[in-house]
Design an enzyme around this catalytic site. Structure first.
Site: not given
Lengths: 703, 703
Positions: A423, A452
């Site tokens: 993330d 990401e």
């Protein structure tokens, strides 16, 4: 003063050629060159080797059996023949030579296609060399035809072939061919043209090509080449929130009963049945209660709001712990085992941030930023604050933080997780990821990291360069045919040797206007393109149901699953609800049945007269015996609102089956099963709406 | 087997940041990275540093005071401010910092202009760093305006400025400014906006810009930078055959009396008087008699044909000897001294090949190629042979040949020659030149080498990369405005950091169709363009007389001076003969008077409606105080046959004098002395024929 600077020299240790090798300038000291910042250019200059990353400071990447081009500028002085070879060095230091060919003599540009057949740290270099046989073949032919130095040239040809026997190991059969040619070259009773023909026969040329006589071999620097498992390039991902899978709303109490690892595992057969390769779980850790977010990211959660799984950490533990409501370690291990039994790998989210209740906050306050008033800094994008999150400050005590994260990662590896979806990696130091990924790879080279990183190009590329095997992309925001073509051409050529794209039509954070307004057709088109343009793509759960409603003003789903439970009532008939699971199954089956869809660098775009159409083909792309190569042609009408027709202009030779411009071929549509005979300019009509085919996915065969 | 290969690693020794520096990940071992072919990316990534040559394997080049741009991609994670600095390291290891500016935030692209103020081996690197003051200035402004964390942000501003005092050396006046700002930031009785204003005042920003507070400084690799004398970039060359200067044909005997160093020296005042900087002599060595070439390259010379000075070597000696008919060493030394007294440097031809009569042929037959029949190989381009020439085979005994050539070069250096025009360097090994130029530079860094490499781009570039200060170019074959613009844009940007062009309208080997057919106008145009497009150009003697006749079928003068004497009867009136010496004098005066014509990287092209026109300006380009900068605008009608008119479209801001699009300026033509007031779209009319001006060379000043 905290300032310091390091100045690593770019100059490698100069390794002059071994002394005494015949016919080179080895005997000349090159030490004077370093005085002027010069590395030896070599007897035969070899420059501009590609594909390399940051001048070789980071490895070129490929997966097992992935074909890629190596090129270089190789030339020499004067008229003599020059030649070039790629040398691949495998993890056991065995060398593999691949002949190059000159595709642009004016620029001295040499190229060839190579692959590496197993995982690990390889290296490659390009060797330029002088080609005595090539020189003689040219000069001898020209001069003997002109009647110049005839006897001399024939004798010199015999001597070159003698060297080719003496200096290069070759099988007895090849030696016999050369010996015979030597005899004929010296057969002075025969006409000169016949003697010359013996020296330049196809047979002799093949013998020399198989094991050339190489002179003044000059090597480029050696460049690192990191070969990874094929899953690093290719896979179909399916994202779930485990707590939603099996969650039930109790209409009487108005409360939710959470899903668990056990109930989520019930969903695995359906995911595997659609043909996905990876099930990706959003974070499964304890969730903080301080400043917990409520539905739709509101600031004050109700008593029963479950909180965002990205607000990690509570009294129950942090990144190395399980949310107690999901189950215990046995339940997690069972989930992983059941996934594996279905042929699914489990990917886990790694979101390096802490809720104010994370154990690190009290045990390691030095992991965070302390402000002038003694408080710990919240995440911010000034003037906005995110008060349920403390970002880690990696600069406070890097060694301790690095070690702690490494421990966390090992916990999950030990429980069977070999894929991490990271993330927001672009909010942590790049050098941290470089270290972490390398340190994990020492013992677990099979681990795959997906970044990401929805951010600027240089950061996305840097994360790939330092180790991430895959990256999310701008795919969701490339919606026209021209945009998609330009972007995929970039990804499949400019950066394919270090960055591998993963295409997601939507995620739990992203629902673009195209998806909000395009309905079922948009969902069909965008999943089909993601699944066929690039070898890795992903679907966020609920896509099957065309969940298109957005939070007003945001490119995000209404009632974001980050802040609440979802019961999607899988398998129940809900009136008016779409079910694209069959479509996704068809896409994944096409990807498995057709090897050409499993590679990145093998795409060719074709033309359509109508700008709404995207047309591309993929051919071959892997391994070496040709057995896994086929051709798939995709034709998509990108307008989700209208049926449109167009004439295509196909580059038939680029389809890769030996087709020429005036040939016809068999086009079998994997979507419908229909089959036609097409030529280079077929007319197609495709339209929105399931059943009306917005996309052809065509298996191309020779008719 | 003569084959061997060297594999220098591209990886430098990894130098991790000094242990213990605060706030970085120094404490983390980076040794794991090397396992995966990764060099540490640094706390603040610094990538794509330009201009570098072959990834730093060879030096970036510039001359003293030459301005050039340094750029890099610099970025960091998260929202904090990042910044970048170029560090130039001079030959005494003193460091000079130059601030960079971000010209493309989306791409993290930083740039600045630098120069080096003296000769020698420098290096440069780019440092990326985190900018705590920049971060606070942004966040503090945004948050205080939004009323968020007001008191905290003001205190944090005070603390950043305290660090700026404590951690960075700065003059007392600057310390006082910061101390005052700190006091005001903490003046809690005052309004927040006033306290913030004290922390972000222009004065405070200037103090921080002069000596920034830099955090987590991360350096790129260090790249070599070789700084040479200005003559390596800039000079006007004049080529002569010394034996022709003062040669006299005796009409009674039909024989020539050769020119000598003494008679050639008589021509020096005229060459200097035209404003040339360098007098270049074709070879002055003994000439072989075996297979001597006659007039117009015929195979059988007459008894009195002087032979080509490129067929070097006889019983009188080789490359280190003088042709006895030209004079002795005293005469040569006198010639050099007289040239220097006129402000001329002497350049000598270095043509590494031997006539069959060269002393090396008997003393060092191993310097040449021995064929299968025991004969020494002539120069060839099969099936053609050049039987007056033996090429040197550098591979037979490189160390001995290198040493011998080095001795030869030293002979000429010792006699005052510091510039060598190298004949056909692309027929000798590139690595030989790399060694020779470096070895000479150890004791004679002032020596300049001009490569006569009319060959493929990669070879021309490689010769420049390994040391040649200058290269002949494709200029003679670039005749249209579009061709010239494209080529000069390439030379002034893509390759200017290592290759310096020298433009010759003609040479003793080259007379293009444009020059054969364009007459006087062509000679005016091509000399003017050569003299103004780039800082080095050259004229082959006789150009003044518009010697346009070619050998039929060849792009070469009829009666090539290589094979015969020429008496050009300087100073005599020859009816119908042109004299462009005044034109050349004008060109060289413009070059001396206008510093902008002395640099390469400072050119801008402008538009003309008529494609026959080439329009460009040069501005500034050297040093640092601005005193030597001016602007020259050149407008040329490239059609030598017709008068043509056109409207120009000038990019006024690019003229560099602070002009805006709607301004007017003073245009004074250095060719005619005429002067006008021009705006951005003047109409010009230029035509062929001396006196009618095919070219404007305009000194631009503000009106």
């Amino acid at each position: 003063m905290t300032e310091h600077s390091t100045t690593p020299s770019v100059l490698p240790d100069v390794q002059p050629a071994p002394a005494g090798a015949a016919g080179t300038s080895d005997a000349v000291s090159t030490s004077v060159l370093t005085v002027f910042g010069q590395q030896p250019i070599g007897r035969i200059p070899v420059l501009d080797v590609q594909p390399i990353v940051d001048a070789g400071a980071r490895p070129t990447r490929a997966v097992v059996n992935e074909l890629f081009n190596v090129s270089a500028t190789v030339f020499r002085e004067g008229h003599d023949a020059v030649n070039a070879t790629v040398v691949l060095v495998d993890p056991d230091d065995a060398e593999h030579q691949v002949a190059m060919r000159q595709d642009n003599p004016g620029l001295g540009h040499w190229t060839t296609t190579v692959f590496a057949d197993r995982e690990g740290m390889w290296s490659f270099r390009v060797e330029g060399w002088s080609d005595p046989y090539g020189t003689w073949r040219h000069d001898g032919t020209v001069k003997i035809e002109a009647g110049v130095d005839v006897e001399l040239m024939l004798e010199e040809g015999a001597r070159v072939l003698e060297r080719a026997i003496d200096e290069v190991d070759r099988p007895p059969r090849h030696v016999a061919i050369l010996t015979d040619a030597i005899t004929r070259l010296r057969a002075s009773a025969h006409p000169a043209w016949e003697r010359l023909a013996a020296g330049i026969s196809d047979e002799v040329q093949e013998v020399l090509a198989a094991a050339p006589l190489r002179e003044y071999v000059s090597a480029s620097p050696s460049y690192p080449l990191w070969i990874e498992r094929q899953r690093a390039l290719t896979g179909a991902w399916y994202e779930i929130f485990p707590r939603s899978e099996g969650a039930i709303f109790n209409w009487e109490t108005g409360l939710w009963q959470t899903g668990t690892f056990a109930s989520a595992a019930e969903r695995l057969p359906a995911i595997a049945g659609m043909g996905f390769d990876i099930v990706y779980l959003t974070p499964v850790h304890p969730i903080g209660s301080t400043n917990r977010k409520g539905r739709n990211n509101t600031l004050n959660a109700g008593d029963h709001d479950p909180g965002s799984p990205y607000a990690i950490g509570s009294a129950d533990g942090g990144h190395d712990a399980l949310h107690p409501q999901l189950g215990g370690w046995d339940d997690f291990d069972t989930f992983v085992a059941r996934a594996q039994a279905q042929g699914l790998e489990v990917a886990l989210d790694l979101a390096l941030q802490a809720s104010p209740d994370h154990p690190w906050v009290t045990e390691h306050p030095e992991f965070f930023t302390t402000r002038a008033d003694g408080s710990i800094a919240y995440a911010e994008n000034p003037p906005k604050k995110y008060q349920d999150i403390y970002p880690v400050n990696f600069d406070n005590t890097p060694a301790a933080i690095y070690a702690k994260v490494r421990e966390v990662v090992q916990v999950w590896i030990d429980h069977g997780v070999k894929i991490f979806r990271v993330d927001n990696p672009h909010t942590k130091p790049v050098e941290f990821w470089q270290w972490l990924i390398a340190d994990v790879a020492v013992d677990h080279p099979e681990v795959i990291w997906l970044a990401e990183a929805f951010t600027k190009p240089m950061m996305m590329r840097a994360l790939a360069k330092v180790g991430f095997q895959q990256s999310y992309t701008y795919y969701a925001w490339r919606n026209t045919a021209a945009e998609l073509r330009e972007y995929v051409e970039e990804l499949s050529t400019q950066t394919a040797h270090y960055m591998r794209p993963n295409f997601w039509p939507t995620t739990h954070d992203i629902l673009t206007p195209y998806m909000q307004t395009g309905g079922t057709a948009a969902h069909l088109i965008r999943s089909a393109l993601a699944a066929t343009l690039v070898p890795s793509y992903g679907i966020y759960t609920g896509y099957e149901h065309v969940e298109w409603r957005n939070r007003p003003g945001a490119e995000e789903h209404l009632d974001n699953e980050k802040y609440e439970f979802k019961d999607r009532r899988w398998g129940q008939h809900v009136p008016g609800r779409e079910d694209l699971s069959g479509w996704l199954t068809m896409l994944n089956r096409a990807r498995r049945d057709h090897p050409s869809l499993q590679w990145l660098r093998n795409i060719t775009f074709h033309e359509a007269e109508n700008d709404n159409f995207l047309v591309f083909s993929k051919h071959g792309g892997g391994a070496h015996d040709g057995s896994d190569r086929d051709t798939v042609l995709v034709v998509a009408n990108l307008d989700p609102h209208h049926v449109r027709g167009t004439r295509l202009h196909l580059h038939l030779p680029a389809l890769g089956l030996g087709l020429d411009w005036d040939h016809r071929f068999r086009a079998r549509d994997l979507v419908t099963g229909n089959s036609w005979v097409w030529d280079r300019a077929p007319y197609v009509r495709l339209g929105p709406g399931y059943g009306q085919e917005p996309v052809h996915i065509i298996h191309v065969t020779r008719d």
